[in-house]
Design a protein around this motif. Structure first.
Motif, PDB file in Angstrom:
ATOM      1  N   UNK A  52       0.647  -1.365  -0.085  1.00  0.00           N
ATOM      2  CA  UNK A  52      -0.021   0.005   0.064  1.00  0.00           C
ATOM      3  C   UNK A  52       0.859   1.110  -0.072  1.00  0.00           C
ATOM      4  N   UNK A  53       0.714   2.078  -0.987  1.00  0.00           N
ATOM      5  CA  UNK A  53       1.595   3.269  -1.267  1.00  0.00           C
ATOM      6  C   UNK A  53       0.513   4.664  -0.815  1.00  0.00           C
ATOM      7  N   UNK A  54       0.885   5.142   0.141  1.00  0.00           N
ATOM      8  CA  UNK A  54      -0.229   6.661   0.414  1.00  0.00           C
ATOM      9  C   UNK A  54       0.705   7.429  -0.072  1.00  0.00           C
ATOM     10  N   UNK A  55       0.254   8.365  -1.137  1.00  0.00           N
ATOM     11  CA  UNK A  55       0.940   9.527  -1.904  1.00  0.00           C
ATOM     12  C   UNK A  55       0.224  10.851  -0.895  1.00  0.00           C
ATOM     13  N   UNK A  90      -9.741  13.827   0.507  1.00  0.00           N
ATOM     14  CA  UNK A  90      -8.400  12.624   0.852  1.00  0.00           C
ATOM     15  C   UNK A  90      -7.492  12.672  -0.236  1.00  0.00           C
ATOM     16  N   UNK A  91      -6.766  11.616  -0.306  1.00  0.00           N
ATOM     17  CA  UNK A  91      -5.438  11.535  -0.954  1.00  0.00           C
ATOM     18  C   UNK A  91      -5.651  10.128  -1.823  1.00  0.00           C
ATOM     19  N   UNK A  92      -4.661  10.214  -2.853  1.00  0.00           N
ATOM     20  CA  UNK A  92      -4.461   8.883  -3.577  1.00  0.00           C
ATOM     21  C   UNK A  92      -3.950   7.885  -2.967  1.00  0.00           C
ATOM     22  N   UNK A  93      -4.153   6.567  -2.912  1.00  0.00           N
ATOM     23  CA  UNK A  93      -3.388   5.640  -2.478  1.00  0.00           C
ATOM     24  C   UNK A  93      -3.396   4.674  -3.488  1.00  0.00           C
ATOM     25  N   UNK A 126      -2.962  -3.004  -8.373  1.00  0.00           N
ATOM     26  CA  UNK A 126      -4.051  -3.600  -8.314  1.00  0.00           C
ATOM     27  C   UNK A 126      -5.276  -2.721  -8.089  1.00  0.00           C
ATOM     28  N   UNK A 127      -5.204  -1.671  -7.431  1.00  0.00           N
ATOM     29  CA  UNK A 127      -6.084  -0.655  -7.263  1.00  0.00           C
ATOM     30  C   UNK A 127      -5.496   0.804  -6.921  1.00  0.00           C
ATOM     31  N   UNK A 128      -6.037   1.880  -7.629  1.00  0.00           N
ATOM     32  CA  UNK A 128      -5.901   3.055  -7.444  1.00  0.00           C
ATOM     33  C   UNK A 128      -7.061   3.803  -6.642  1.00  0.00           C
ATOM     34  N   UNK A 129      -6.763   3.915  -5.377  1.00  0.00           N
ATOM     35  CA  UNK A 129      -7.841   4.488  -4.691  1.00  0.00           C
ATOM     36  C   UNK A 129      -7.938   6.259  -4.601  1.00  0.00           C
ATOM     37  N   UNK A 130      -8.930   6.566  -4.756  1.00  0.00           N
ATOM     38  CA  UNK A 130      -9.083   7.916  -4.518  1.00  0.00           C
ATOM     39  C   UNK A 130      -9.676   8.325  -3.392  1.00  0.00           C
ATOM     40  N   UNK A 131      -9.869   9.816  -2.980  1.00  0.00           N
ATOM     41  CA  UNK A 131     -10.534  10.179  -1.875  1.00  0.00           C
ATOM     42  C   UNK A 131     -10.486   9.445  -0.705  1.00  0.00           C
ATOM     43  N   UNK A 132      -9.264   8.968  -0.445  1.00  0.00           N
ATOM     44  CA  UNK A 132      -8.859   8.300   0.934  1.00  0.00           C
ATOM     45  C   UNK A 132      -8.352   8.792   1.875  1.00  0.00           C
ATOM     46  N   UNK A 133      -8.345   8.900   3.005  1.00  0.00           N
ATOM     47  CA  UNK A 133      -7.914   9.489   4.209  1.00  0.00           C
ATOM     48  C   UNK A 133      -6.960   8.347   5.000  1.00  0.00           C
ATOM     49  N   UNK A 134      -6.145   8.729   5.608  1.00  0.00           N
ATOM     50  CA  UNK A 134      -5.060   7.890   6.485  1.00  0.00           C
ATOM     51  C   UNK A 134      -5.769   7.699   7.979  1.00  0.00           C
ATOM     52  N   UNK A 135      -5.363   6.583   8.690  1.00  0.00           N
ATOM     53  CA  UNK A 135      -4.899   5.566   8.323  1.00  0.00           C
ATOM     54  C   UNK A 135      -6.015   4.590   7.492  1.00  0.00           C
ATOM     55  N   UNK A 136      -5.298   3.302   7.009  1.00  0.00           N
ATOM     56  CA  UNK A 136      -6.179   2.298   6.432  1.00  0.00           C
ATOM     57  C   UNK A 136      -6.215   1.356   7.503  1.00  0.00           C
ATOM     58  N   UNK A 164     -10.984  -7.726   3.426  1.00  0.00           N
ATOM     59  CA  UNK A 164     -11.498  -6.139   3.353  1.00  0.00           C
ATOM     60  C   UNK A 164     -10.794  -5.168   4.078  1.00  0.00           C
ATOM     61  N   UNK A 165     -10.770  -4.078   3.327  1.00  0.00           N
ATOM     62  CA  UNK A 165     -10.094  -2.729   3.923  1.00  0.00           C
ATOM     63  C   UNK A 165     -11.113  -1.810   4.334  1.00  0.00           C
ATOM     64  N   UNK A 166     -10.948  -1.206   5.570  1.00  0.00           N
ATOM     65  CA  UNK A 166     -11.601  -0.037   6.144  1.00  0.00           C
ATOM     66  C   UNK A 166     -10.828   1.214   5.753  1.00  0.00           C
ATOM     67  N   UNK A 167     -11.612   2.009   5.046  1.00  0.00           N
ATOM     68  CA  UNK A 167     -10.879   3.324   4.649  1.00  0.00           C
ATOM     69  C   UNK A 167     -11.912   4.240   4.788  1.00  0.00           C
ATOM     70  N   UNK A 168     -11.296   5.711   5.366  1.00  0.00           N
ATOM     71  CA  UNK A 168     -12.034   6.750   5.889  1.00  0.00           C
ATOM     72  C   UNK A 168     -12.098   7.623   4.575  1.00  0.00           C
TER      73      UNK A 168
END
Length: 199
Positions: free
Chosen positions: A101-104, A114-117, A127-137, A149-153
């Motif tokens: 997981x790479x948090x930009x 949020x940010x791109x992860x 595998x996936x480029x997440x948008x509007x995601x806040x840290x932490x995962x 499953x992931x929990x993403x704010x």
């Protein structure tokens, strides 16, 4: 008869002369292969890294980010502040190999939502480029299609993000709200406590 002997010897000489360049060409091909191997050495080295070799993992991440955002970098759209990241490794599909997981971080990749992860496999393949995601995962103990499953704010709520068989949904803000307790889950991309790296 003497003419035939001269012709025969000339033919042998020509055959021998032709054979020499072929051998020379073979050695030229070998040296070309060496050059070619040198050019791809970084790829081979990356594929050979162990999951605990953090220097090579960070190198892999930098190569992946430089490749994914090459056009934006070439056009100088991403400044040095925008070239920051944090990362974590986790085996999400229980195959003994850790995904990354790479948090930009920074204004180019982060906004009010949020940010791109990025989630890649251990070789840097997206595998996936997440948008509007806040840290932490957080990593849920429940699985979907063999992946945790992931929990993403996102969208002012913790969202349950399930693997669909090929990828995770890229926009968590549209997904169902997670009502469980995240404190009991594995926390990743803890921006407050992780050292920022640059690419």
């Amino acid at each position: 008869m003497k003419y035939l002997q001269i012709l025969f010897l000339s033919s042998l000489f020509l055959i021998a002369a032709c054979a020499s360049p072929t051998e020379s060409n073979n050695s030229g091909v070998d040296s070309m292969n060496v050059v070619s191997e040198d050019e791809t050495e970084s790829t081979e080295e990356i594929k050979a890294y162990t999951q605990d070799d953090q220097d090579n993992i960070q190198r892999l991440i930098r190569l992946t980010l430089n490749d994914l955002f090459k056009e934006d970098l070439d056009q100088l759209e991403i400044d040095s502040i925008g070239r920051q990241f944090i990362y974590d490794q986790v085996d999400l599909n229980n195959d003994g190999k850790k995904e990354i997981l790479i948090g930009l971080i920074g204004p180019y990749f982060c906004g009010s939502g949020g940010c791109t992860v990025l989630l890649t496999n251990g070789y840097g393949d997206l595998i996936t480029q997440f948008s509007v995601s806040d840290y932490p995962f957080y990593v849920d103990q429940e699985t979907s299609n063999g992946w945790n499953s992931l929990i993403i704010y996102s969208g002012s709520e913790n969202r349950l993000v399930k693997f669909d068989g090929e990828t995770y949904p890229s926009n968590p803000s549209t997904l169902e709200v997670y009502s469980g307790d995240v404190d009991r889950l594995l926390k990743l991309l803890d921006i407050e406590n992780q050292e920022r790296k640059f690419f």
